[in-house]
Write a protein that holds these residues in place. Structure first.
Motif, PDB file in Angstrom:
ATOM      1  N   GLU A 157       0.737  -1.196  -0.031  1.00  0.00           N
ATOM      2  CA  GLU A 157       0.034  -0.017  -0.053  1.00  0.00           C
ATOM      3  C   GLU A 157       0.790   1.080  -0.138  1.00  0.00           C
ATOM      4  OE1 GLU A 157      -3.721  -0.229   2.685  1.00  0.00           O
ATOM      5  OE2 GLU A 157      -2.300  -1.711   3.551  1.00  0.00           O
TER       6      GLU A 157
ATOM      7  N   VAL B 187       1.094   4.560   1.979  1.00  0.00           N
ATOM      8  CA  VAL B 187       0.649   4.927   3.346  1.00  0.00           C
ATOM      9  C   VAL B 187       1.035   6.580   3.409  1.00  0.00           C
ATOM     10  CG1 VAL B 187       0.690   4.554   5.875  1.00  0.00           C
ATOM     11  CG2 VAL B 187       0.725   2.761   4.110  1.00  0.00           C
TER      12      VAL B 187
ATOM     13  N   GLU C 110      -1.540   9.101   9.466  1.00  0.00           N
ATOM     14  CA  GLU C 110      -1.738   7.986  10.415  1.00  0.00           C
ATOM     15  C   GLU C 110      -1.178   8.506  11.693  1.00  0.00           C
ATOM     16  OE1 GLU C 110      -2.853   5.016   9.540  1.00  0.00           O
ATOM     17  OE2 GLU C 110      -3.014   5.615   7.780  1.00  0.00           O
TER      18      GLU C 110
ATOM     19  N   ARG D 156       5.296  10.075   2.123  1.00  0.00           N
ATOM     20  CA  ARG D 156       4.499   8.980   1.939  1.00  0.00           C
ATOM     21  C   ARG D 156       5.421   7.636   1.594  1.00  0.00           C
ATOM     22  NH1 ARG D 156       0.666   9.793  -3.504  1.00  0.00           N
ATOM     23  NH2 ARG D 156      -0.279  10.950  -1.779  1.00  0.00           N
TER      24      ARG D 156
ATOM     25  N   ASP E 289       2.419  -1.697   5.066  1.00  0.00           N
ATOM     26  CA  ASP E 289       1.219  -1.975   5.278  1.00  0.00           C
ATOM     27  C   ASP E 289       0.416  -1.038   6.400  1.00  0.00           C
ATOM     28  OD1 ASP E 289      -0.714  -3.678   7.276  1.00  0.00           O
ATOM     29  OD2 ASP E 289      -0.796  -4.762   5.445  1.00  0.00           O
ATOM     30  N   ARG E 290      -0.535  -0.633   6.136  1.00  0.00           N
ATOM     31  CA  ARG E 290      -1.089   0.458   6.754  1.00  0.00           C
ATOM     32  C   ARG E 290      -1.306   0.119   8.112  1.00  0.00           C
ATOM     33  NH1 ARG E 290      -5.927   2.415   8.292  1.00  0.00           N
ATOM     34  NH2 ARG E 290      -7.032   0.928   7.136  1.00  0.00           N
TER      35      ARG E 290
ATOM     36  N   ARG F 260       0.675   1.543  11.519  1.00  0.00           N
ATOM     37  CA  ARG F 260       0.004   2.312  12.737  1.00  0.00           C
ATOM     38  C   ARG F 260       0.442   1.400  13.735  1.00  0.00           C
ATOM     39  NH1 ARG F 260      -6.096   4.046  12.497  1.00  0.00           N
ATOM     40  NH2 ARG F 260      -5.430   5.243  10.869  1.00  0.00           N
TER      41      ARG F 260
END
Length: 471
Positions: free
Chosen positions: A306, A308, A313, A339, A343-344, A348
Motif C-alpha cells: 500500500e 501510506v 496515520e 508517503r 502495510d497501513r 500504525r
C-alpha cells in the motif's frame, strides 16, 4: 549393504588400473605374438629355400645332402616326395600328421597343427626339375613352434599376475588416499554425534582439510553457529515467557483461591471474575504478540504494497491518545509529511507502540514530538519518522538490547511500564519487514526512536505540512 564411499573409491581405483593394464597387456601380447609369427614365417621360408637349393644341386640323390644340412635340427621336419605323393625321403617325420605323411599336401601359404602335444607350422612347395631332365618334386617343411607358444603363455600368465597385483595395490592405495581424504567427513560425523542443545559450541578444525572439503567444513561450522544462536534465543525466549506468564497465572491462582476460601456474595464473585478477566486479557495480548513475532521471524507478515501517508496515520494516533495525554499532562506535536510503501495497519501498530512507550515515560508538562521527513530531505533517499520525548535516559549499553523481546532497559523504566516488553520487538519486526531500519538514541534527558522506511515509488501531491497537538 551399500558400500562406503572409501570402498567405492578404492574399487574404482582398482577397476581403472586393471582396465588400463588389461588394454596394455592385450596390445603387448598381440605385438609379441605378431613378432613371433613373422620370425617363424621367415625361418620357414628360409628352410624351404635351403631345401630347394640342395635338391637342385644334389641332382638324383639329394638325401645325403639333406641329412647333412639338417643334422641336429630337431625342431625341423621335412618330407620330400613326388608330385603324386610318393615318399622319397623324410627327416623327423613325426612332426607331421599321419594324413600328411600319407600324402595329404600342405597349404602353400602355411598352416598350423598339433601333433604329439606339440605345435607346428608348415608349408609345402613344388620344386621345378633341373636342366638335366629330372622330374618335378614337392617338399614339405614343418617347424616346431612349441617354445614360442610356451613363451607366449608365460608372458600372458605374467601379465595377468601383474595386472592382478597392480589392481590390488591400486585398491589399497586408493583406500588409503580416500580414507585420509575423507577424514574431515568422519570428524563431521563425530562432531554431529556429540551435538546437543547444550553442546552447540563445538566447531570443526579446518586445518588439513582439502580444498574440496573446506567449503563443506565452513558451511557446517556456519550451520552450527546459526543453530547455537537460534537455540540461545529460543532458550532465552522460553525463560522470559515463563517468567512473564508466571505473574498473571500466579495472580489468577491467588485470586481464585481467595474467592474459594469462603462463601461470598455474587457481587464479590463478580469482582474476582472481572479481575481475572484483566489477567486473561493480558495473557491473550502477550500470546498474540508472540504469534506476531513468530510470523515476522518466519517471513509470514503481509507483503507491504500500500501507499501510506505517514502524517495522516500519526494524526489519527494523536487523536486516539488525546484523552490519555490530557490525563498525564503531556502534549504531542507533529511536524513534516511523507508517503511510503507499506502495510497501513502494521505501520500504525509500530507508531502506536512508540507513542504508548513515550507516554509511559514522559513526565507531566513535557512534550512528545513526532518529526517526519520525506525522501527528498533525507540523504539516503528514505523517509524517516522520529518519536522523541524527555524522561529517564536509557543506558548506552542497553540501546541495542531494548528491541529484544521482554527486555527492560532499567528497573526505573520497568516500574513505569505496563506491557510485557514486546512492543519495541514488534516495532522492529514491522520495520524490518518493510525493508527499513529502527534506531534509538538517548542523551541529555531526551530519548529518540527513528524509523527509516522506503519512500513510495509513485510520486503524487500530498497535503500541505501542518502541526497538530493534543494537550
Amino acid at each position: 549393504m551399500p558400500l562406503s564411499l572409501t570402498a567405492r573409491l578404492a574399487l574404482l581405483f582398482a577397476l581403472l588400473t586393471a582396465g588400463l593394464l588389461i588394454v596394455v597387456g592385450i596390445v603387448l601380447g598381440r605385438a609379441v605374438e605378431r613378432h613371433f609369427d613373422e620370425l617363424d614365417a621367415h625361418e620357414l621360408a628360409a628352410k624351404l629355400t635351403l631345401v630347394g637349393n640342395l635338391v637342385r644341386e644334389a641332382g638324383a640323390e639329394p638325401e645325403q645332402h639333406l641329412d647333412a644340412a639338417f643334422a641336429g635340427q630337431h625342431m625341423v621336419g621335412l618330407l620330400l616326395r613326388t608330385t603324386d605323393g610318393s615318399m622319397l625321403h623324410a627327416i623327423q617325420p613325426q612332426a607331421f600328421t599321419a594324413a600328411q605323411r600319407a600324402g595329404t599336401a600342405l597349404n602353400e601359404g602355411g598352416e598350423t597343427w598339433h601333433e604329439a602335444g606339440r605345435e607346428f607350422i608348415g608349408r609345402e612347395i613344388g620344386l621345378a626339375p633341373d636342366a638335366a631332365g629330372g622330374e618335378p618334386l614337392r617338399v614339405a617343411v614343418a617347424l616346431d613352434i612349441s617354445h614360442h607358444a610356451h613363451f607366449l603363455d608365460e608372458v600372458r600368465r605374467g601379465l595377468w599376475l601383474g595386472i592382478s597385483a597392480a589392481a590390488l595395490a591400486a585398491a589399497l592405495l586408493g583406500w588409503l588416499a580416500a580414507h585420509r581424504g575423507l577424514a574431515p567427513l568422519r570428524r563431521v560425523t563425530t562432531t554431529a554425534r556429540r551435538l546437543s542443545a547444550d553442546g552447540l559450541s563445538q566447531r570443526l578444525d579446518e586445518a588439513g582439510a582439502p580444498a574440496e572439503v573446506r567449503d563443506f567444513v565452513d558451511a557446517f561450522n556456519g550451520m552450527l553457529a546459526r543453530l547455537e544462536t537460534s537455540f540461545t534465543r529460543l532458550s532465552d525466549f522460553s525463560a522470559d515467557i515463563a517468567h512473564e506468564l508466571r505473574t498473571p497465572i500466579s495472580n489468577l491462582m491467588t485470586q481464585t483461591e481467595v474467592a474459594l476460601s469462603r462463601a461470598r456474595s455474587s457481587e464479590a464473585y463478580r469482582e474476582v471474575l472481572a479481575s481475572n478477566l484483566e489477567e486473561f486479557e493480558r495473557i491473550a495480548r502477550m500470546v498474540g504478540d508472540m504469534l506476531f513475532l513468530a510470523q515476522a521471524e518466519n517471513g509470514r507478515l503481509p507483503r507491504p504494497v500500500e501507499t501510506v501517508q505517514l502524517d495522516d496515520e500519526a494524526r489519527a494516533l494523536i487523536e486516539f491518545y488525546e484523552a490519555l495525554a490530557e490525563d498525564r499532562g503531556v502534549k504531542i506535536t507533529l511536524a513534516g509529511q511523507a508517503r511510503v510503501t507499506g502495510d497501513r495497519l502494521m505501520l500504525r501498530r509500530a507508531l502506536s507502540n512508540l507513542l504508548s512507550n513515550a507516554l509511559r515515560h514522559t513526565p507531566a508538562g513535557s512534550t512528545i514530538g513526532i518529526d517526519i521527513r520525506d525522501a527528498d530531505e533525507a540523504a539516503d533517499g528514505m523517509a524517516t519518522l522520529s518519536v522523541s520525548n524527555p524522561g529517564d535516559p536509557i543506558p548506552s549499553d542497553q540501546l541495542e538490547r531494548i528491541f529484544d523481546r521482554f527486555h527492560r532497559a532499567s528497573d526505573e523504566r520497568a516500574r513505569k511500564g505496563e506491557g510485557a516488553g514486546l512492543g519495541l520487538a514488534i516495532t522492529r519486526s514491522i520495520v524490518l519487514a518493510h525493508g527499513g531500519d529502527i534506531r534509538a538514541a538517548s542523551a541529555d534527558g531526551q530519548t529518540r526512536f527513528t524509523l527509516t522506511l522506503p519512500r513510495a515509488a509513485a510520486a503524487g501531491s500530498v497535503p500541505p505540512s501542518h502541526t497538530g497537538a493534543a494537550t
